[in-house]
Design a protein around this motif. Sequence first.
Motif, short mmCIF file in Angstrom:
data_model
loop_
_atom_site.label_atom_id
_atom_site.label_comp_id
_atom_site.label_asym_id
_atom_site.label_seq_id
_atom_site.Cartn_x
_atom_site.Cartn_y
_atom_site.Cartn_z
N HIS A 29 0.77 -1.34 -0.05
CA HIS A 29 0.11 0.28 0.10
C HIS A 29 0.63 1.22 -0.07
O HIS A 29 0.24 2.35 0.08
CB HIS A 29 -1.06 0.05 1.27
CG HIS A 29 -1.99 -1.18 1.16
ND1 HIS A 29 -1.72 -2.48 1.47
CD2 HIS A 29 -3.29 -0.88 0.99
CE1 HIS A 29 -2.80 -3.12 1.37
NE2 HIS A 29 -3.94 -2.31 1.18
N GLY A 30 2.30 1.16 -0.18
CA GLY A 30 3.10 2.23 0.13
C GLY A 30 3.49 2.85 -1.25
O GLY A 30 4.02 4.25 -1.16
N ASP A 81 -5.22 -6.23 -4.82
CA ASP A 81 -6.39 -6.48 -3.99
C ASP A 81 -5.98 -7.05 -2.59
O ASP A 81 -6.61 -8.07 -2.13
CB ASP A 81 -7.47 -7.26 -4.58
CG ASP A 81 -8.20 -6.62 -6.00
OD1 ASP A 81 -8.27 -5.45 -5.67
OD2 ASP A 81 -8.25 -7.20 -6.97
N VAL A 82 -4.74 -6.68 -2.09
CA VAL A 82 -4.28 -7.07 -0.82
C VAL A 82 -5.02 -6.20 0.20
O VAL A 82 -5.03 -5.17 0.28
CB VAL A 82 -2.83 -6.98 -0.81
CG1 VAL A 82 -2.28 -7.55 0.48
CG2 VAL A 82 -1.97 -7.56 -1.94
N THR A 99 -4.94 -13.11 0.93
CA THR A 99 -3.73 -12.60 1.02
C THR A 99 -3.95 -10.96 1.74
O THR A 99 -4.78 -10.28 1.45
CB THR A 99 -3.07 -12.24 -0.08
OG1 THR A 99 -2.68 -13.77 -0.66
CG2 THR A 99 -1.79 -11.54 -0.04
N GLY A 100 -2.96 -10.91 2.68
CA GLY A 100 -3.06 -9.33 3.45
C GLY A 100 -1.78 -9.08 3.67
O GLY A 100 -0.92 -9.76 4.15
N ALA A 101 -1.59 -7.80 3.79
CA ALA A 101 -0.37 -6.97 4.56
C ALA A 101 -0.63 -6.66 6.01
O ALA A 101 -1.64 -5.88 6.20
CB ALA A 101 -0.10 -5.75 3.37
N THR A 102 0.31 -6.62 6.68
CA THR A 102 0.05 -6.23 8.06
C THR A 102 0.54 -4.78 8.41
O THR A 102 1.66 -4.46 8.12
CB THR A 102 0.93 -7.21 9.02
OG1 THR A 102 2.50 -7.26 8.53
CG2 THR A 102 0.39 -8.82 9.05
#
Length: 301
Positions: A29-30, A81-82, A99-102
């Motif tokens: 997201h960065g 679409d994480v 799938t996901g980013a912390t």
Amino acid sequence: MLFHPSRAVKDALADGRPVVALESTIITHGMPYPQNLETAQRVEAMVIENGAVPATIAVLDGRLHVGLEADALETLAQAKDVAKLSRADLAVCMAQGRTGATTVAATMIAAHLAGIATFATGGIGGVHRGAETSMDISADLAELAQTPVTVVAAGAKAILDIPRSLEVLETYGVPVIAFGQDNLPAFWSCDSGIKAPLRADNPATIAASHRLRGALGIAGGQLIANPVPMADEIPQAQISPIIEAALAEAADQGIAAKAVTPFLLQRIFELTEGSSLHTNIALVLNNAKLAAQIAVELSKT
């Protein structure tokens, strides 16, 4: 096992060698690919250079990874679409096989689960401006109050209400320790003009404080506010009007909740003609360096 460690992290934890947790939202997201991958690789290299093993944390197809192999890191950097995971979302994402980013909060949970005591990030979440009506307060603050991980950041993100964020952390009993200076940094800027409650000048003192909190039975972690190198900063007088302009745009467009931070960071990137991203990368690398040094001290018996 609730988490899947990389080979390097598994070996380091088994041997009692220093490990530094790293979040993954900065990757997803960065910034765009391939710059996000290159930055993640540089951050991991900085941790290694300073004597520790990097453990980038993310959920891939429902599996919680603590440390990513090279191919997994590249896959995450290109994923679409994480999900952006905090305390509320982590278990649901895993249960759904997504799938996901912390974020900071979720990374702290995973790090503590794995037995990792030190975590490097860019900036923590906090109290958003206007929170007296929106009640928009990051879960990162509550996580710091309950999860015993030392978090190295360049302070709270400058788009937030730093004084109110500090007040909440004080209420929760979280030690906020400025590294090497009396005032808190303000993410892109070295000096917020706000005096820090505490100061430490070396990694050994920070490590000793972490150990003593555990020995005393005090819940929660520590926030180490590490200023961005002066050569890379954007002075507060320069960045403040840009932040205000971006905040006004977000309000006009009705952007709220989790969408606020990505929108603001993108607009500030555009308004600074890319210099905010240069500073963001510099501060993350600087935080990774200090976190590794703290982890090395914590590994000493």
